[in-house]
Design a protein around this motif. Structure first.
Motif, PDB file in Angstrom:
ATOM      1  N   ALA A   1      21.150 -35.449 -18.509  1.00 14.61           N
ATOM      2  CA  ALA A   1      21.225 -34.125 -19.123  1.00 14.61           C
ATOM      3  C   ALA A   1      20.696 -33.056 -18.179  1.00 14.61           C
ATOM      4  O   ALA A   1      21.284 -31.971 -18.048  1.00 14.61           O
ATOM      5  CB  ALA A   1      20.445 -34.115 -20.437  1.00 14.61           C
ATOM      6  N   VAL A   2      19.596 -33.356 -17.508  1.00 16.36           N
ATOM      7  CA  VAL A   2      19.028 -32.406 -16.545  1.00 16.36           C
ATOM      8  C   VAL A   2      20.001 -32.145 -15.404  1.00 16.36           C
ATOM      9  O   VAL A   2      20.220 -30.992 -15.001  1.00 16.36           O
ATOM     10  CB  VAL A   2      17.686 -32.946 -16.008  1.00 16.36           C
ATOM     11  CG1 VAL A   2      17.231 -32.135 -14.796  1.00 16.36           C
ATOM     12  CG2 VAL A   2      16.624 -32.899 -17.100  1.00 16.36           C
ATOM     13  N   LEU A   3      20.593 -33.213 -14.857  1.00 18.51           N
ATOM     14  CA  LEU A   3      21.549 -33.047 -13.762  1.00 18.51           C
ATOM     15  C   LEU A   3      22.768 -32.248 -14.212  1.00 18.51           C
ATOM     16  O   LEU A   3      23.269 -31.391 -13.472  1.00 18.51           O
ATOM     17  CB  LEU A   3      21.981 -34.415 -13.243  1.00 18.51           C
ATOM     18  CG  LEU A   3      20.923 -35.207 -12.460  1.00 18.51           C
ATOM     19  CD1 LEU A   3      21.315 -36.674 -12.360  1.00 18.51           C
ATOM     20  CD2 LEU A   3      20.726 -34.614 -11.077  1.00 18.51           C
ATOM     21  N   MET A   4      23.254 -32.520 -15.421  1.00 18.90           N
ATOM     22  CA  MET A   4      24.399 -31.774 -15.940  1.00 18.90           C
ATOM     23  C   MET A   4      24.072 -30.295 -16.115  1.00 18.90           C
ATOM     24  O   MET A   4      24.869 -29.420 -15.754  1.00 18.90           O
ATOM     25  CB  MET A   4      24.838 -32.373 -17.284  1.00 18.90           C
ATOM     26  CG  MET A   4      25.518 -33.725 -17.205  1.00 18.90           C
ATOM     27  SD  MET A   4      25.914 -34.343 -18.878  1.00 18.90           S
ATOM     28  CE  MET A   4      26.899 -35.797 -18.480  1.00 18.90           C
ATOM     29  N   ILE A   5      22.906 -30.012 -16.677  1.00 22.89           N
ATOM     30  CA  ILE A   5      22.508 -28.615 -16.883  1.00 22.89           C
ATOM     31  C   ILE A   5      22.353 -27.901 -15.556  1.00 22.89           C
ATOM     32  O   ILE A   5      22.810 -26.763 -15.377  1.00 22.89           O
ATOM     33  CB  ILE A   5      21.203 -28.551 -17.699  1.00 22.89           C
ATOM     34  CG1 ILE A   5      21.458 -29.012 -19.136  1.00 22.89           C
ATOM     35  CG2 ILE A   5      20.622 -27.138 -17.687  1.00 22.89           C
ATOM     36  CD1 ILE A   5      20.203 -29.186 -19.973  1.00 22.89           C
ATOM     37  N   CYS A   6      21.711 -28.571 -14.593  1.00 19.54           N
ATOM     38  CA  CYS A   6      21.524 -27.975 -13.270  1.00 19.54           C
ATOM     39  C   CYS A   6      22.854 -27.634 -12.624  1.00 19.54           C
ATOM     40  O   CYS A   6      23.018 -26.565 -12.028  1.00 19.54           O
ATOM     41  CB  CYS A   6      20.744 -28.944 -12.385  1.00 19.54           C
ATOM     42  SG  CYS A   6      20.568 -28.410 -10.675  1.00 19.54           S
ATOM     43  N   GLU A   7      23.833 -28.535 -12.771  1.00 19.55           N
ATOM     44  CA  GLU A   7      25.134 -28.348 -12.130  1.00 19.55           C
ATOM     45  C   GLU A   7      25.982 -27.282 -12.817  1.00 19.55           C
ATOM     46  O   GLU A   7      26.627 -26.466 -12.170  1.00 19.55           O
ATOM     47  CB  GLU A   7      25.880 -29.682 -12.128  1.00 19.55           C
ATOM     48  CG  GLU A   7      27.305 -29.610 -11.612  1.00 19.55           C
ATOM     49  CD  GLU A   7      28.322 -29.871 -12.691  1.00 19.55           C
ATOM     50  OE1 GLU A   7      29.435 -29.334 -12.571  1.00 19.55           O
ATOM     51  OE2 GLU A   7      28.017 -30.598 -13.645  1.00 19.55           O
ATOM     52  N   ILE A   8      25.971 -27.251 -14.161  1.00 21.29           N
ATOM     53  CA  ILE A   8      26.866 -26.356 -14.900  1.00 21.29           C
ATOM     54  C   ILE A   8      26.232 -24.985 -15.136  1.00 21.29           C
ATOM     55  O   ILE A   8      26.884 -23.948 -14.939  1.00 21.29           O
ATOM     56  CB  ILE A   8      27.277 -27.010 -16.233  1.00 21.29           C
ATOM     57  CG1 ILE A   8      28.198 -28.202 -15.947  1.00 21.29           C
ATOM     58  CG2 ILE A   8      27.976 -26.013 -17.140  1.00 21.29           C
ATOM     59  CD1 ILE A   8      28.666 -28.942 -17.182  1.00 21.29           C
ATOM     60  N   VAL A   9      24.975 -24.959 -15.588  1.00 20.25           N
ATOM     61  CA  VAL A   9      24.322 -23.678 -15.885  1.00 20.25           C
ATOM     62  C   VAL A   9      23.750 -23.125 -14.583  1.00 20.25           C
ATOM     63  O   VAL A   9      22.585 -23.325 -14.260  1.00 20.25           O
ATOM     64  CB  VAL A   9      23.230 -23.852 -16.950  1.00 20.25           C
ATOM     65  CG1 VAL A   9      22.647 -22.499 -17.329  1.00 20.25           C
ATOM     66  CG2 VAL A   9      23.802 -24.547 -18.178  1.00 20.25           C
ATOM     67  N   SER A  10      24.584 -22.453 -13.843  1.00 24.14           N
ATOM     68  CA  SER A  10      24.180 -21.968 -12.523  1.00 24.14           C
ATOM     69  C   SER A  10      24.723 -20.557 -12.315  1.00 24.14           C
ATOM     70  O   SER A  10      24.738 -19.757 -13.263  1.00 24.14           O
ATOM     71  CB  SER A  10      24.686 -22.932 -11.443  1.00 24.14           C
ATOM     72  OG  SER A  10      24.164 -22.608 -10.184  1.00 24.14           O
ATOM     73  N   ASN A  11      25.200 -20.266 -11.112  1.00 27.13           N
ATOM     74  CA  ASN A  11      25.613 -18.895 -10.814  1.00 27.13           C
ATOM     75  C   ASN A  11      26.804 -18.437 -11.641  1.00 27.13           C
ATOM     76  O   ASN A  11      27.066 -17.246 -11.765  1.00 27.13           O
ATOM     77  CB  ASN A  11      25.899 -18.733  -9.324  1.00 27.13           C
ATOM     78  CG  ASN A  11      27.084 -19.561  -8.866  1.00 27.13           C
ATOM     79  OD1 ASN A  11      27.451 -20.556  -9.498  1.00 27.13           O
ATOM     80  ND2 ASN A  11      27.680 -19.180  -7.742  1.00 27.13           N
ATOM     81  N   GLY A  12      27.552 -19.384 -12.259  1.00 28.50           N
ATOM     82  CA  GLY A  12      28.691 -18.994 -13.076  1.00 28.50           C
ATOM     83  C   GLY A  12      28.309 -18.143 -14.268  1.00 28.50           C
ATOM     84  O   GLY A  12      29.083 -17.281 -14.709  1.00 28.50           O
ATOM     85  N   MET A  13      27.099 -18.352 -14.799  1.00 24.20           N
ATOM     86  CA  MET A  13      26.694 -17.580 -15.979  1.00 24.20           C
ATOM     87  C   MET A  13      26.492 -16.101 -15.650  1.00 24.20           C
ATOM     88  O   MET A  13      26.549 -15.244 -16.541  1.00 24.20           O
ATOM     89  CB  MET A  13      25.406 -18.150 -16.564  1.00 24.20           C
ATOM     90  CG  MET A  13      24.147 -17.756 -15.826  1.00 24.20           C
ATOM     91  SD  MET A  13      22.669 -18.205 -16.736  1.00 24.20           S
ATOM     92  CE  MET A  13      21.418 -17.270 -15.831  1.00 24.20           C
TER      93      MET A  13
END
Length: 449
Positions: free
Chosen positions: A49-61
């Protein structure tokens, strides 16, 4: 890889007809790892979950508030929340497919099962291409952050090069478990950076700003803005690879629920608050709309996330090649000279390609959108429908299962249609954007400051 499609050994009918039922580890890509020097399957669902959040919730937001500036607060938030729910459903389809096909390691393996050798090559190529472009995007995010922190004292290309070095270094571990502690820091950094950005926007709101609940717009402008939240969820292409390194893959959906719950909530709150205080003139990335001191604080705190997210992308691109080259060989699990030489070459090549694309292609952002439209739209949305239709057909009673379970069949078809629409429309707006940029003379030179 074997001529037999990955994962077919675990179809339910084979379990029933075999005297000694096939277990997950019998066909899992990494197999039994008890005596191996390099052990991959060590991740808990919390760490995934941490790895997924780190990868997805990034500069795209950081582009989400500008989407609200085009379509308005209400339609923008409805879209963000709907896409979060939709991405949760497609994540469930993906997890179920992975559990039925343990030796699926990446989208290329899944493509082999669905569409044969051509499907494998197309989906594998798209995975590598999107991962490399994702690495380049994080490099550019790091460049903007470093330039803001130093008041643009150096050439932009130098900032990108400086940031590319630690991304390269952090890409090197052979297993995702070596990146989990760094990913925790990266998750905290993007959360705190988002909070700082919202506080900064509230403390120094844009004077005479205009904020609208809903706005009308032409299709081109509206869909350009819509692609921001669509691709803010575009991380499913990594899920197979991450789940393959879990101790208990059956817990994968727990990680997906935490990811989508956090991402959807954070995206909606961040986009609404920043747009409310910055108004229709909000920049993209939105931190650039803040007062100078708040800009520096937000970008500086977000740097660890940009760094680790870039490392995860380049690691994923390299691992697809590595596993395909050395699957079931001693080089995969042992510290061999050949294994480490190939891994090093792949890491350097993926990071080098990302850097060259980021600084050497003037239309990089348009190409990133194009690649996301062509592949990420399918990985996050459309292809999940094919997963369900395939397994429902071959593991049960063919088209009769489709008819009997028509609500699920309808949802699966909807995901395919949605993926196709995003792909076609996204390709159109990005190609048009490239044409307009060259026509208007807004394209800079390659390798320029």
């Amino acid at each position: 890889m074997e001529s037999k499609a990955p994962g077919t050994a675990c179809h339910s009918d084979e379990r029933l007809s075999t005297a000694h039922p096939v277990t997950y580890d019998d066909v899992d890509v990494f197999g039994y790892e008890g005596n191996h020097q390099i052990v991959y399957k060590t991740l808990s669902w919390q760490m995934v979950a941490v790895l997924m959040i780190c990868e997805i919730v990034s500069n795209g937001m950081l582009s989400l508030p500008s989407s609200l500036a085009v379509v308005g607060t209400v339609p923008g938030l409805i879209l963000i929340i709907f896409l979060g729910i939709f991405a949760t459903y497609t994540a469930w389809l993906l997890v179920q497919f992975k559990l039925r096909h343990p030796d699926v390691h990446n989208m290329g393996d899944a493509g082999y099962i669905l569409f044969g050798p051509i499907g494998r090559e197309v989906l594998a190529f798209g995975t590598v291409l999107f991962a490399i472009f994702g690495t380049g995007s994080q490099m550019l995010a790091g460049e903007i952050a470093l330039a803001t922190l130093s008041d643009n004292k150096l050439c932009a290309m130098l900032y990108t090069g400086i940031f590319a070095i630690p991304i390269l270094i952090f890409s090197f571990p052979r297993t995702f478990s070596k990146l989990t502690h760094l990913s925790i820091a990266a998750c905290v950094s993007i959360l705190v950076a988002g909070l700082v950005g919202m506080i900064g926007a509230g403390v120094h709101p844009t004077p005479n700003r205009s904020v609208q609940a809903a706005k009308s717009s032409d299709f081109y402008s509206a869909f350009v803005s819509i692609t921001n939240p669509v691709f803010a969820y575009a991380g499913h292409f990594m899920f197979f690879t991450l789940i393959s390194e879990m101790r208990r893959p059956a817990d994968a959906m727990k990680a997906a629920y935490w990811l989508q719950g956090f991402a959807t909530t954070f995206y909606a709150v961040f986009a609404a608050v920043v747009y409310a205080y910055a108004g229709n003139d909000v920049a993209s990335p939105s931190f650039s709309s803040l007062a100078p001191k708040w800009q520096k604080a937000a970008y500086g705190i977000a740097l660890p996330n940009f760094l680790i997210a870039g490392a995860l992308y380049s690691h994923t691109a390299s691992k697809l090649f590595f596993v395909r080259l050395f699957r079931k060989s001693r080089h995969l699990h042992s510290h061999t000279v050949r294994g480490w030489a190939v891994w090093t070459a792949l890491i350097v090549a993926s990071n080098g390609a990302a850097f060259v694309l980021a600084v050497g292609v003037p239309i990089f952002n348009y190409l990133l959108g194009l690649v996301a439209s062509l592949f990420a739209a399918w990985y996050t949305y459309g292809v999940a429908g094919f997963f369900w239709l395939h397994d429902a057909y071959y593991d049960f009673d063919g088209w009769r299962t489709w008819a009997k379970r028509w609500p699920q069949t309808s949802l699966a078809v909807f995901t395919i249609v949605a993926g196709a629409f995003i792909c076609v429309a996204g390709t159109y707006v990005n190609v048009r954007g490239i044409v307009d940029a060259y026509r208007d003379g807004t394209v800079s030179g390659a390798f320029s400051c």
